[in-house]
Design a protein around this motif. Sequence first.
Motif: not given
Length: 587
Positions: A484-510
């Motif tokens: 986690g980047d900071y102490d809030d669940p958002m630091t994990f949730m934002e990885l899986w948002n379609t528009d996230s810069g990391y979505a492509k590394f998360m298997g493209g979940y959309s």
Amino acid sequence: MKNMKKWLSLFLAGTLAAGMLAGCGGSDNSSSSSASGTSQTSSASASSAEDTGDGEMDSVQELNLVFTDLKTLDVNDVRNANEFQVLSQVQEGLFRTFTDEDGNAIVENAGCEDYTVSDDGLVYTFTLRDHQWSDGQPVTAQNYVDSIKRLLNPENAFAYAFLAYDIENAEAYYNGEASADDIGVRAIDDKTLEIRLQAAIPFFVKKLTNVCFFPVRLDVIEAGGESYATDYTKQVYNGPFVIESRILDNEMVLAKNENYWDADNVHLDKVTLKVVAESATQSQLLESKELDVVEAKTDYINKWQSMVDQGTLVSRSVVKPSSTYMIFNQHTGGTSGLMNNAKVRLALSLAIDREELNEVIYSGQNTPAYGLIPYNMMSGDVEFRSEAEEPLTAVMAEYDTDEKIVDLFTEGVEEEGKSVSDVELTVLSSAPNTQGQAFLEYMQQTWQDMFGITVTLNICPDSATFVSERDSYNYDTYNMGWNGDYDDPMTFMELWNTDSGYAKFMGGYSNAEFDEMFNSLSTMTDTAERTEVYKEMEQNLVAENAGMAPLYYGNSQFFVQEYVKNLSTPNFGAALEFSRAYISGKE
């Protein structure tokens, strides 16, 4: 699964046939990224290794550590834990995180002397301290403005751009709907930085501890050209240390930055970072005092613990906000053509015995995971997991026999017009050590035994090959870890948002429903409401759609030479904060 432990014990003894591996050859691909946070909780045992700074300093102030060499020296392009580790020590942002003698986080003002927040929570005003770059130029508010605008420039495609979307017009600029001048950041004068938010959020300062927000010098970046991000000689530094030398994939040496604003409290003159891939070699170097800090490897925990009992090492345990999981290729459906079927993904997830995995492969060091959000992660003033049942547990109660899991898998395969007997899954990995290889073999046998399918391990010889295979979508699944980047669940949730810069590394979940819930959080300030949304998002990702398969929540244990004093091990941020550490008693 009855014979799994026997089989793995044979593997770890070195008797497993090498012919079981397919593909290119190497080690565990589990990668993670990490940054700082402001509200942290450490395990009680952390206090055994923290000290109060007592003891006379040795005449030689040198620290020796293990590291993995960096892909980039560019703070805006930071992605991986090794990059956060080094860049957090040679550069400095507005804040720096230490730990006290009980292992609790202490966030101190660093680049800023103080800051204020407007009554509506929308405007943050930072007063910068007198501070210089290593070339003697002053650090200014404009350097922070330039950093944020550069981070958000869509032409750069920096993975952490999404972390700045809380800033007014930041996301609009990234999406081409506003100009850089519209972004809510400005230098009031050389020492005053103002940041305006789209909506008040309760953890914005926690985000600002991330390395991606550190100041930059545009003149230096321009002068450095194409090699700026990789050539340490083309950098300037404003942190406690500077990079003095580097032998690629071998060694990096840091030296004290004499221009650092708090140089009087930086005692280490030299920090040598060594690439030491094998645990056996790390153990030898630790025992000979050629390494001063090593993160626990299961093969050596008992041996190193005996050295703790003898007083030659100190043990420090840190409950890290990390989660490790299997990624499924939802970009293309994978090499099998099955990974876009939620039933197939869920069956693969349910087939994993996480308790056994943790005991057999990791000697019980981690915590089996049935969700995405790790323990000790706060949502407002509440520990999230105390409020939210891990979503996979209820699904496991429904599919409580192997037969039911196999039927689910078969149903999904047949929906894709295929036969189970023809299924071949490809697990992608990069360069495993012994433990990483054991993990891959465990997953291979788990799925083969459960479903009667073929599981091929594509083990790449280096990270470059792994990245090429991953970005070409030549896989069905691979394992990945995230700190986690900071102490809030958002630091994990934002990885899986379609528009996230990391979505492509998360298997493209959309998923449209997931994205809608994510977007609703942008203006939601009530932490209890946010917690409920986080619960629904985790349920959507882990249980309803099986967008990933959780494996375990990570716990870190470090073994530290007893002469290393004032070393911090924050839950968030770089694994080690050594800027105020010193050596006492080695001579």
